[in-house]
Every structure is written in structure tokens, then in C-alpha cells.
Design a protein around this motif. Structure first.
Motif: not given
Length: 177
Positions: A120, A123, A125-126, A129-130, A168-169, A171
Motif C-alpha cells: 500500500e 503508489p 499499485e494504484q 488497479q486503475q 494518483l502517485c 505521497r
């Protein structure tokens, strides 16, 4: 000693895309039971992706396997994408091919492994997912070349959206200020 303005933070990961793909929800009339075809073959490719959210940059490549040879090639491509005069910190998970001593790091790149069992925090990983919800979902691939085409189209479409990359990425714990 490098100043903070001379460092780029990158995140890297890879995703398997293939004939046993992702099934997602679809719109259908209430009370109906829509059908979606799911392949039973096992042909697949691995998309290696890296992002620098602060700069809105991405690099990617597709390989038949996820291993240290693929990671080495990806490191070379990332090294070429780093702005001249800057050094990059590449945040990776602890997959064996990410942290092996076999890797020859470009001189402008250092690897920072994430804590164990913490996907998690990455980023990328997102992004997977998308793409699995949209471009890679509910499809049948004719062959390996079809998988490559779909992966390239999806990644290139994502790469053309620097604002989406940033939102999205990014942090808060990975900001150099």
C-alpha cells in the motif's frame, strides 16, 4: 552532498497482464445476470512501470517475465529519464529481483526498499488497479502480441496524463521540502 532540489523520488513496480485477466463489475439491467468471458489460457506479459510524481514523469517497458534481467533493463531506462545533474531515489518493494546484488545501478540512481509486506506504500499499485479496472478488464487476448498491444496502449495513454500521475502517485511522506 546533494541538495534537496537535486533529488528525484521515483516509485517502481511491475504487473502481470494476460489471458487469465481481471473480471470487473459491469452495468446491466436490474435482475439480469450479465455474462463475461474469462479465458483459461496462461499467456502473460509483465509491465514494468516507474513514476516520478513530482515531475509527472513515467517510464515503462514490457517483458515476458519478472526477473533480475528485466529489472536491470528497467533500471537503465529509468536512469536515462532522470533529469541531468540530478540523482534519483527509486522506491521498490522487496521482490527478490529488486534487491539482488546482481543489479548494476546507474550512477544517478539509488534503491530504497519499502518495509516488508507493505504494498500500500507503493503508489504504482494504484496505477495497476486503475488499469485493471479499465483498459485490462473483461477482455480476451488472441495471443501474446495482442497482450503487448493492449499493455502498450494502456501505459502510453496513462503516460500522457501528468496531472493524473501527480494526483494518483504523490505521497506526502515522499516530498522533498
Amino acid at each position: 552532498m546533494l541538495g534537496l532540489d537535486e533529488i528525484e523520488i521515483w516509485f517502481q513496480d511491475e504487473a502481470r497482464v494476460g489471458q487469465r485477466g481481471t473480471l470487473t463489475r459491469i452495468w446491466a439491467p436490474k435482475g439480469s445476470r450479465p455474462r463475461v468471458v474469462r479465458q483459461q489460457q496462461f499467456e502473460a506479459a509483465y509491465v514494468y512501470g516507474a513514476v516520478c510524481p513530482a515531475e509527472g514523469k513515467v517510464v515503462g517497458m514490457i517483458m515476458p517475465k519478472a526477473n533480475s534481467e528485466g529489472m536491470q533493463k528497467h533500471l537503465e531506462i529509468i536512469g536515462e529519464a532522470i533529469a541531468p545533474g540530478k540523482h534519483a531515489v527509486l522506491v521498490v518493494d522487496r521482490a527478490a529481483w529488486h534487491v539482488t546484488a546482481k543489479l548494476q545501478l546507474p550512477t544517478n540512481l539509488s534503491i530504497l526498499p519499502l518495509p516488508p509486506y507493505s504494498p500500500e506504500l507503493n503508489p504504482v499499485e494504484q496505477i495497476w488497479q486503475q488499469l485493471r479496472r479499465s483498459d485490462w478488464a473483461n477482455r480476451c487476448f488472441k495471443n501474446y502480441d495482442d497482450i503487448l498491444d493492449v499493455c502498450c496502449q494502456a501505459w502510453n495513454k496513462f503516460a500522457l496524463q501528468p496531472d493524473a500521475i501527480r494526483s494518483l502517485c504523490s505521497r506526502s511522506w515522499a516530498v522533498l521540502l
